[in-house]
Design a protein around this motif. Structure first.
Motif, PDB file in Angstrom:
ATOM      1  N   THR A  65       0.812  -1.210   0.000  1.00  0.00           N
ATOM      2  CA  THR A  65       0.000   0.000   0.000  1.00  0.00           C
ATOM      3  C   THR A  65       0.847   1.261   0.000  1.00  0.00           C
ATOM      4  N   SER A  66       1.944   1.239   0.727  1.00  0.00           N
ATOM      5  CA  SER A  66       2.836   2.397   0.755  1.00  0.00           C
ATOM      6  C   SER A  66       4.209   1.921   1.186  1.00  0.00           C
ATOM      7  N   GLY A  67       5.186   2.777   1.073  1.00  0.00           N
ATOM      8  CA  GLY A  67       6.522   2.431   1.503  1.00  0.00           C
ATOM      9  C   GLY A  67       7.304   1.634   0.475  1.00  0.00           C
ATOM     10  N   TYR A  68       6.850   1.605  -0.753  1.00  0.00           N
ATOM     11  CA  TYR A  68       7.586   0.908  -1.803  1.00  0.00           C
ATOM     12  C   TYR A  68       7.659   1.799  -3.037  1.00  0.00           C
ATOM     13  N   LYS A  69       8.654   1.516  -3.870  1.00  0.00           N
ATOM     14  CA  LYS A  69       8.822   2.216  -5.136  1.00  0.00           C
ATOM     15  C   LYS A  69       8.841   1.178  -6.251  1.00  0.00           C
ATOM     16  N   ARG A  70       8.500   1.565  -7.438  1.00  0.00           N
ATOM     17  CA  ARG A  70       8.502   0.639  -8.577  1.00  0.00           C
ATOM     18  C   ARG A  70       9.915   0.153  -8.895  1.00  0.00           C
ATOM     19  N   THR A  71      10.938   0.846  -8.391  1.00  0.00           N
ATOM     20  CA  THR A  71      12.316   0.424  -8.623  1.00  0.00           C
ATOM     21  C   THR A  71      12.788  -0.588  -7.585  1.00  0.00           C
ATOM     22  N   ASP A  72      11.987  -0.841  -6.544  1.00  0.00           N
ATOM     23  CA  ASP A  72      12.341  -1.837  -5.532  1.00  0.00           C
ATOM     24  C   ASP A  72      12.291  -3.240  -6.133  1.00  0.00           C
ATOM     25  N   SER A  73      12.888  -4.193  -5.413  1.00  0.00           N
ATOM     26  CA  SER A  73      12.924  -5.581  -5.884  1.00  0.00           C
ATOM     27  C   SER A  73      12.151  -6.497  -4.954  1.00  0.00           C
ATOM     28  N   LEU A  74      11.481  -7.465  -5.548  1.00  0.00           N
ATOM     29  CA  LEU A  74      10.829  -8.535  -4.803  1.00  0.00           C
ATOM     30  C   LEU A  74      11.864  -9.641  -4.623  1.00  0.00           C
ATOM     31  N   ILE A  75      12.037 -10.095  -3.379  1.00  0.00           N
ATOM     32  CA  ILE A  75      13.002 -11.134  -3.056  1.00  0.00           C
ATOM     33  C   ILE A  75      12.238 -12.348  -2.526  1.00  0.00           C
ATOM     34  N   VAL A  76      12.561 -13.536  -3.040  1.00  0.00           N
ATOM     35  CA  VAL A  76      11.951 -14.775  -2.569  1.00  0.00           C
ATOM     36  C   VAL A  76      13.078 -15.718  -2.176  1.00  0.00           C
ATOM     37  N   SER A  77      12.984 -16.273  -0.959  1.00  0.00           N
ATOM     38  CA  SER A  77      14.024 -17.189  -0.496  1.00  0.00           C
ATOM     39  C   SER A  77      13.408 -18.255   0.401  1.00  0.00           C
ATOM     40  N   CYS A  78      14.101 -19.375   0.485  1.00  0.00           N
ATOM     41  CA  CYS A  78      13.690 -20.473   1.346  1.00  0.00           C
ATOM     42  C   CYS A  78      14.924 -21.319   1.645  1.00  0.00           C
ATOM     43  N   VAL A  79      14.994 -21.868   2.846  1.00  0.00           N
ATOM     44  CA  VAL A  79      16.131 -22.700   3.235  1.00  0.00           C
ATOM     45  C   VAL A  79      16.241 -23.879   2.272  1.00  0.00           C
ATOM     46  N   GLY A  80      17.445 -24.131   1.788  1.00  0.00           N
ATOM     47  CA  GLY A  80      17.683 -25.240   0.867  1.00  0.00           C
ATOM     48  C   GLY A  80      17.443 -24.895  -0.585  1.00  0.00           C
ATOM     49  N   HIS A  81      17.140 -23.617  -0.867  1.00  0.00           N
ATOM     50  CA  HIS A  81      16.871 -23.177  -2.238  1.00  0.00           C
ATOM     51  C   HIS A  81      17.609 -21.871  -2.503  1.00  0.00           C
ATOM     52  N   GLY A  82      17.866 -21.597  -3.762  1.00  0.00           N
ATOM     53  CA  GLY A  82      18.489 -20.342  -4.147  1.00  0.00           C
ATOM     54  C   GLY A  82      17.513 -19.189  -4.011  1.00  0.00           C
ATOM     55  N   MET A  83      18.036 -17.967  -4.020  1.00  0.00           N
ATOM     56  CA  MET A  83      17.210 -16.774  -3.898  1.00  0.00           C
ATOM     57  C   MET A  83      16.756 -16.305  -5.278  1.00  0.00           C
ATOM     58  N   TYR A  84      15.557 -15.724  -5.342  1.00  0.00           N
ATOM     59  CA  TYR A  84      14.982 -15.195  -6.576  1.00  0.00           C
ATOM     60  C   TYR A  84      14.736 -13.710  -6.368  1.00  0.00           C
ATOM     61  N   SER A  85      15.048 -12.896  -7.360  1.00  0.00           N
ATOM     62  CA  SER A  85      14.851 -11.459  -7.262  1.00  0.00           C
ATOM     63  C   SER A  85      14.304 -10.933  -8.583  1.00  0.00           C
ATOM     64  N   ILE A  86      13.332  -9.997  -8.493  1.00  0.00           N
ATOM     65  CA  ILE A  86      12.769  -9.363  -9.686  1.00  0.00           C
ATOM     66  C   ILE A  86      12.340  -7.944  -9.310  1.00  0.00           C
ATOM     67  N   ALA A  87      12.543  -7.000 -10.217  1.00  0.00           N
ATOM     68  CA  ALA A  87      12.122  -5.617  -9.988  1.00  0.00           C
ATOM     69  C   ALA A  87      10.601  -5.532 -10.014  1.00  0.00           C
ATOM     70  N   LEU A  88      10.037  -4.709  -9.140  1.00  0.00           N
ATOM     71  CA  LEU A  88       8.572  -4.562  -9.106  1.00  0.00           C
ATOM     72  C   LEU A  88       8.040  -4.042 -10.437  1.00  0.00           C
ATOM     73  N   SER A  89       8.825  -3.262 -11.145  1.00  0.00           N
ATOM     74  CA  SER A  89       8.372  -2.738 -12.442  1.00  0.00           C
ATOM     75  C   SER A  89       8.217  -3.842 -13.486  1.00  0.00           C
ATOM     76  N   ASN A  90       8.843  -5.001 -13.271  1.00  0.00           N
ATOM     77  CA  ASN A  90       8.740  -6.117 -14.215  1.00  0.00           C
ATOM     78  C   ASN A  90       7.646  -7.114 -13.858  1.00  0.00           C
ATOM     79  N   ILE A  91       6.908  -6.857 -12.791  1.00  0.00           N
ATOM     80  CA  ILE A  91       5.859  -7.783 -12.355  1.00  0.00           C
ATOM     81  C   ILE A  91       4.532  -7.358 -12.947  1.00  0.00           C
ATOM     82  N   ARG A  92       3.876  -8.326 -13.574  1.00  0.00           N
ATOM     83  CA  ARG A  92       2.542  -8.058 -14.119  1.00  0.00           C
ATOM     84  C   ARG A  92       1.537  -7.981 -12.983  1.00  0.00           C
TER      85      ARG A  92
END
Length: 122
Positions: A65-92
């Protein structure tokens, strides 16, 4: 003149409230090799305290809702797996954002635990 000033102030307030649109990012976190769901994966905005966790079926929903910019990145991580990152501007803006995480193995050094005898004074 006073009424014009109040009217201008109210219009600026309404514009700033309207500019804070909510963005919803939702979808699944899956294993890349088997497409099985990954439960309890961490999903969040890099460098902020905004985030959520996927459920037992790997499903997640993140409300921004607030506190984010379109240039920020979404980060996904879990133990035993690699990390995933994508810019918010690239998310549909759909609710079917599927994220695949690759399994990662870590080779750790061995640790030896030995008991220590304590004296009566300790």
């Amino acid at each position: 003149m006073r009424y014009i000033l109040i009217l201008l102030l109210l219009s600026f307030c309404l514009i700033s409230v309207h500019a804070q649109q909510e963005m919803v990012i939702a979808g699944l976190v899956l294993k890349s090799k088997t497409a099985e769901p990954i439960p309890f994966a961490n999903i969040g905005i890099k460098g902020t305290a905004i985030g959520t966790v996927s459920n037992n079926q790997g499903s997640y929903e993140l409300h921004l809702t607030s506190g984010y910019k379109r240039t920020d990145s979404l980060i996904v991580s879990c133990v035993g797996h690699g990390m995933y990152s994508i810019a918010l501007s690239n998310i549909r803006r759909t609710k079917d954002h599927i994220i695949y995480l690759r399994p990662t193995a870590y080779l750790l050094n061995s640790v030896t635990v030995r008991p220590e005898e304590l004296s009566a004074e300790d």
